[in-house]
Design a protein around this motif. Structure first.
Motif, PDB file in Angstrom:
ATOM      1  N   GLU A 152       0.840  -1.206   0.000  1.00 50.45           N
ATOM      2  CA  GLU A 152       0.000   0.000   0.000  1.00 50.45           C
ATOM      3  C   GLU A 152       0.869   1.248   0.000  1.00 50.45           C
ATOM      4  O   GLU A 152       1.856   1.332   0.717  1.00 50.45           O
ATOM      5  N   ARG A 153       0.455   2.205  -0.822  1.00 47.32           N
ATOM      6  CA  ARG A 153       1.183   3.486  -0.912  1.00 47.32           C
ATOM      7  C   ARG A 153       0.156   4.613  -0.879  1.00 47.32           C
ATOM      8  O   ARG A 153      -1.054   4.394  -1.014  1.00 47.32           O
ATOM      9  N   TYR A 154       0.652   5.839  -0.712  1.00 45.77           N
ATOM     10  CA  TYR A 154      -0.224   7.000  -0.545  1.00 45.77           C
ATOM     11  C   TYR A 154       0.254   8.132  -1.457  1.00 45.77           C
ATOM     12  O   TYR A 154       1.451   8.424  -1.500  1.00 45.77           O
ATOM     13  N   MET A 193      -1.192  11.742  -4.132  1.00 48.48           N
ATOM     14  CA  MET A 193      -2.234  12.686  -4.511  1.00 48.48           C
ATOM     15  C   MET A 193      -1.842  13.422  -5.792  1.00 48.48           C
ATOM     16  O   MET A 193      -0.675  13.401  -6.195  1.00 48.48           O
ATOM     17  N   THR A 194      -2.834  14.051  -6.424  1.00 47.08           N
ATOM     18  CA  THR A 194      -2.593  14.682  -7.719  1.00 47.08           C
ATOM     19  C   THR A 194      -1.470  15.714  -7.637  1.00 47.08           C
ATOM     20  O   THR A 194      -0.629  15.796  -8.531  1.00 47.08           O
ATOM     21  N   GLU A 195      -1.448  16.501  -6.586  1.00 50.38           N
ATOM     22  CA  GLU A 195      -0.475  17.595  -6.484  1.00 50.38           C
ATOM     23  C   GLU A 195       0.966  17.114  -6.351  1.00 50.38           C
ATOM     24  O   GLU A 195       1.900  17.880  -6.574  1.00 50.38           O
ATOM     25  N   GLY A 215      -3.614  17.862   3.799  1.00 47.64           N
ATOM     26  CA  GLY A 215      -5.023  17.805   4.183  1.00 47.64           C
ATOM     27  C   GLY A 215      -5.418  16.429   4.701  1.00 47.64           C
ATOM     28  O   GLY A 215      -6.579  16.200   5.047  1.00 47.64           O
ATOM     29  N   ASP A 216      -4.463  15.509   4.764  1.00 50.94           N
ATOM     30  CA  ASP A 216      -4.747  14.179   5.324  1.00 50.94           C
ATOM     31  C   ASP A 216      -4.183  14.099   6.740  1.00 50.94           C
ATOM     32  O   ASP A 216      -3.123  14.668   7.026  1.00 50.94           O
ATOM     33  N   LEU A 217      -4.888  13.386   7.594  1.00 48.40           N
ATOM     34  CA  LEU A 217      -4.461  13.241   8.982  1.00 48.40           C
ATOM     35  C   LEU A 217      -3.829  11.874   9.200  1.00 48.40           C
ATOM     36  O   LEU A 217      -4.247  10.890   8.567  1.00 48.40           O
ATOM     37  N   ALA A 244      -8.373  16.258   7.056  1.00 52.82           N
ATOM     38  CA  ALA A 244      -8.611  17.556   7.675  1.00 52.82           C
ATOM     39  C   ALA A 244      -9.726  18.280   6.923  1.00 52.82           C
ATOM     40  O   ALA A 244     -10.404  19.132   7.461  1.00 52.82           O
ATOM     41  N   ARG A 245      -9.922  17.909   5.635  1.00 48.34           N
ATOM     42  CA  ARG A 245     -10.966  18.562   4.844  1.00 48.34           C
ATOM     43  C   ARG A 245     -12.132  17.600   4.690  1.00 48.34           C
ATOM     44  O   ARG A 245     -11.988  16.405   4.910  1.00 48.34           O
ATOM     45  N   GLU A 246     -13.250  18.176   4.257  1.00 43.51           N
ATOM     46  CA  GLU A 246     -14.431  17.335   4.064  1.00 43.51           C
ATOM     47  C   GLU A 246     -14.342  16.673   2.712  1.00 43.51           C
ATOM     48  O   GLU A 246     -14.519  17.328   1.680  1.00 43.51           O
ATOM     49  N   TYR A 263     -12.317   7.569  -6.255  1.00 42.35           N
ATOM     50  CA  TYR A 263     -12.589   8.910  -6.788  1.00 42.35           C
ATOM     51  C   TYR A 263     -12.870   9.862  -5.631  1.00 42.35           C
ATOM     52  O   TYR A 263     -13.621   9.523  -4.715  1.00 42.35           O
ATOM     53  N   ASN A 264     -12.311  11.081  -5.727  1.00 41.29           N
ATOM     54  CA  ASN A 264     -12.547  12.091  -4.687  1.00 41.29           C
ATOM     55  C   ASN A 264     -13.819  12.869  -4.983  1.00 41.29           C
ATOM     56  O   ASN A 264     -14.036  13.304  -6.119  1.00 41.29           O
ATOM     57  N   ILE A 265     -14.618  13.062  -3.946  1.00 41.27           N
ATOM     58  CA  ILE A 265     -15.863  13.812  -4.108  1.00 41.27           C
ATOM     59  C   ILE A 265     -15.953  14.808  -2.961  1.00 41.27           C
ATOM     60  O   ILE A 265     -15.904  14.420  -1.793  1.00 41.27           O
TER      61      ILE A 265
HETATM   62  P1  AMP Z   1      -6.510  13.018  -5.489  1.00 44.39           P
HETATM   63  O1  AMP Z   1      -6.717  14.411  -5.011  1.00 44.39           O
HETATM   64  O2  AMP Z   1      -7.601  12.520  -6.365  1.00 44.39           O
HETATM   65  O3  AMP Z   1      -5.209  12.869  -6.064  1.00 44.39           O
HETATM   66  O4  AMP Z   1      -6.590  12.091  -4.206  1.00 44.39           O
HETATM   67  C1  AMP Z   1      -5.634  12.159  -3.200  1.00 44.39           C
HETATM   68  C2  AMP Z   1      -6.218  11.710  -1.894  1.00 44.39           C
HETATM   69  O5  AMP Z   1      -6.464  10.289  -1.930  1.00 44.39           O
HETATM   70  C3  AMP Z   1      -5.260  11.877  -0.745  1.00 44.39           C
HETATM   71  O6  AMP Z   1      -5.233  13.213  -0.278  1.00 44.39           O
HETATM   72  C4  AMP Z   1      -5.809  10.899   0.258  1.00 44.39           C
HETATM   73  O7  AMP Z   1      -6.898  11.468   0.958  1.00 44.39           O
HETATM   74  C5  AMP Z   1      -6.316   9.779  -0.623  1.00 44.39           C
HETATM   75  N1  AMP Z   1      -5.397   8.626  -0.637  1.00 44.39           N
HETATM   76  C6  AMP Z   1      -4.489   8.280  -1.578  1.00 44.39           C
HETATM   77  N2  AMP Z   1      -3.867   7.138  -1.234  1.00 44.39           N
HETATM   78  C7  AMP Z   1      -4.377   6.747  -0.055  1.00 44.39           C
HETATM   79  C8  AMP Z   1      -4.169   5.646   0.826  1.00 44.39           C
HETATM   80  N3  AMP Z   1      -3.307   4.670   0.538  1.00 44.39           N
HETATM   81  N4  AMP Z   1      -4.875   5.587   1.969  1.00 44.39           N
HETATM   82  C9  AMP Z   1      -5.765   6.550   2.282  1.00 44.39           C
HETATM   83  N5  AMP Z   1      -6.039   7.602   1.489  1.00 44.39           N
HETATM   84  C10 AMP Z   1      -5.361   7.707   0.341  1.00 44.39           C
END
Ligand code: AMP
Ligand code: MLC
Length: 555
Positions: A349-351, A353-355, A432-434, A449-451, A458-460
């Motif tokens: 698992e990795r984490y 975001m678009t930015e 914006g992630d905790l 941290a954000r709603e 997909y982000n909504i």
């Molecule tokens: P996006 O803005 O579409 O690029 O989505 C990015 C967001 O996806 C991040 O800020 C996180 O909230 C979420 N995200 C991405 N990878 C993970 C993960 N492995 N676990 C939890 N949240 C994630």
């Protein structure tokens, strides 16, 4: 053929095939910055430069496998050059935006790389987007050309734009002017050998990815070539990606996961990508069976849930990829364990975001710890800060995740205010992630941290749906929140206060949303209430609404 004024012409391409310099073993700690080198020790500065290098040194090498066809690096780059020339001939200037509103296909890759080779900037557009999202993105980025399908063209033609883009339509033999048919457009590139092409410089914008915004209007994150190169170098190093790897790619190419990890990694390394139009669990297992060369699979947790359900019904494939990666949404420890029990592999698992592209990763070789996203990729940093005071916190204390490094984007398009708000003066990006970090460097994401609702990856943003529903004449007030969902992780639920004397039906409100917004954003449930709970400042108290969800929506 070669622009004599160009800082870097297309001709002297990478020699030999790009091989990343693999640094120290990647553990969840900040490691050495690594990169791809070409002759003379210089670094490769863009993905299109890497592809040019592979095309030159190994033209027959397979790049993309799609619906029975194999496209070699030589063929791919030849089409990229044709597309780039055609764009330049059509008048594209350096820095102009070209939208890709297109499903997965080799044409996506050609247009993507071709725009960059022509000096343009790609604007990614989810194919589910409708009037509200499309109008905003096309005008915000001033998209001059948009590569799309016939269905996409029909959707785009309904928009009322001051400066509509010229459409380049894939999958249509003829087009009605001013629209252009993709194949015919490519041919105009053949007739223009004199059009000079130059490889993009590292510091120029490559892609704009729109990310949902708290205000309801999404923001365009501008990524430079050097951001993308830094990130894919880190990713390919960390995951031990090699030129012999083949990725089965079922994620959409119009978001960071499919594009900036999947396609970028494959083409950066000179590996191959088995590209699919969409994800289907049964087809994915059949693909593993049929092609023993598939060595990588990337997905969102919803896909892993569906793979587990499918694998419980049928024998396991004879071959499995060497590496399964999950991201874009939280992978539950339960699903991690179920997958391991059935498939005998621990998902990495990795984490990201678009930015920023990818930020944190479990190790390839060390312990892949369920429920965590590991530590920073090599050459990148991460820390946990107190969300208000913004001072660093010690291990085991929850705060906001910040990241820093060469992968962090250049800023939001036309939004210096939002860029300034997102960055600290010393270069940390506020995600914006905790989350919290363990003593041994593994990060766990605990919330946002954000709603934000994340449904199937997909982000909504609730605000987008609230804005759309509030425009309905029978709606007085609305509050949108996420509820747990076994398949999608989270689902959209709307609490609606009707206008006095009005009785809208859930069906009509859902249809209203679908017409305006991407279908995946539509509420799955609409609950009618007499009023919304508010605090003394008038702000809706969504936690009180969560408590009012019916038992079957509470997970
Ligand atoms: P996006 O803005 O579409 O690029 O989505 C990015 C967001 O996806 C991040 O800020 C996180 O909230 C979420 N995200 C991405 N990878 C993970 C993960 N492995 N676990 C939890 N949240 C994630
Ligand atoms: C599709 N639908 C969804 C949905 N996906 N609804 C809610 N959430 C979703 N994620 C709806 C459609 O609107 C449609 O509704 C119906 O489901 C059927 O559509 P489909 O296309 O057949 O859906 P399906 O194949 O089931 O799609 C599920 C999925 C897909 C998980 C395969 O959502 C997907 O590809 N997700 C990946 C998203 C992704 O790439 N995220 C990365 C973002 S980058 P109707 O009413 O029209 O029938 C990022 C950074 C990082 O986050 O770290 O990676």
């Amino acid at each position: 053929m070669v622009d004599s004024d160009a800082r870097r012409s297309v001709e002297p391409v990478v020699e030999p095939v790009v091989e990343p310099v693999v640094g120290a073993v990647v553990e969840p700690v900040v490691g050495a910055v690594v990169g791809a080198v070409k002759g003379g020790g210089a670094m490769v500065e863009s993905l299109v430069e890497a592809v040019a290098g592979h095309a030159r040194s190994q033209p027959e090498r397979p790049a993309i496998l799609f619906e029975g066809a194999t496209i070699s690096y030589g063929q791919l780059f030849a089409d990229v050059e044709r597309f780039a020339r055609a764009l330049r001939l059509a008048g594209l200037a350096a820095g102009d935006c070209v939208g890709l509103f297109l499903e997965n296909s080799p044409a996506f890759a050609v247009a993507y790389l071709g725009v960059n080779l022509a000096g343009g900037v790609v604007t990614l557009i989810n194919t589910q987007y409708r009037q509200v999202e499309l109008s905003h993105i096309l005008s915000d980025a001033r998209v001059r050309y948009c590569v799309t399908s016939p269905a996409g063209a029909a959707e785009l033609r309904m928009l009322d734009l001051a400066e509509p883009p010229t459409l380049i339509i894939v999958g249509q033999s003829a087009s009605e002017p001013p629209a252009l048919a993709y194949e015919a457009f490519l041919c105009t590139g053949d007739d223009a050998p004199a059009v000079a092409l130059a490889l993009p410089a590292a510091d120029t914008p490559a892609v704009i990815g729109y990310t949902s915004g708290t205000t309801g209007r999404s923001k365009g994150a501008v990524l430079l070539h050097r951001n993308l190169v830094a990130n894919i170098t880190a990713v390919t190093t960390a995951w031990r990606w090699t030129p012999s790897d083949r990725l089965l790619l079922t994620l959409p190419l119009f978001h960071a996961h499919g594009l900036m990890v999947g396609l970028h990694g494959s083409l950066w390394m000179g590996g191959s990508v088995a590209l699919r139009r969409r994800f289907d669990a049964a087809e994915t297992l059949a693909d593993f069976d049929a092609d023993a060369q598939i060595s990588l699979f990337f997905g969102v947790p919803t896909m892993y849930g569906r793979l587990v359900a499918e694998a419980e019904r049928r024998p396991l494939p004879a071959h499995l990829p060497r590496l399964f990666v999950s991201g874009s949404a939280p992978l539950s420890p339960q699903l991690f364990a179920q997958f391991e029990a059935l498939f005998g592999q621990r998902i990495l698992e990795r984490y990201g975001m678009t930015e920023t592209g990818m930020n944190l990763t479990n190790p390839h070789d060390g312990e892949r710890r369920a429920g965590t996203v590991g530590g920073p990729f090599p050459g990148q940093e991460a820390r946990i800060v107190e969300a208000h005071g913004r001072y660093p916190l010690p291990p085991a204390v929850v705060g906001e995740i910040e990241v820093r490094g060469p992968h962090v984007f250049a800023g939001y398009l036309n939004r210096p205010d939002a860029t300034a708000e997102a960055m600290t003066p010393d270069g940390w990006f506020k995600t914006g992630d905790l989350g919290w970090v363990s003593d041994d460097g593994y990060y766990t994401i605990t919330g946002r941290a954000r709603e934000l609702i994340i449904s199937g990856g997909y982000n909504i943003y609730p605000r987008e749906i609230e804005d759309a529903l509030t425009e309905h004449p029978a709606v007085a007030e609305v509050a949108v929140l996420g509820a747990p969902d076994a398949d999608l992780g989270e689902q959209v639920v709307a609490f609606v206060v009707p206008q006095p004397g009005q009785a809208p039906t859930p069906e009509e409100l859902i249809a209203w949303c679908r017409q305006r917004l991407a279908s995946f954003k539509k509420p799955r449930h609409i609950l009618f209430v007499e009023s919304l709970p508010r605090n003394v400042l008038g702000k809706t108290q969504k936690h009180l609404l969560s408590a009012r969800l019916p038992a079957d929506l509470r997970g």
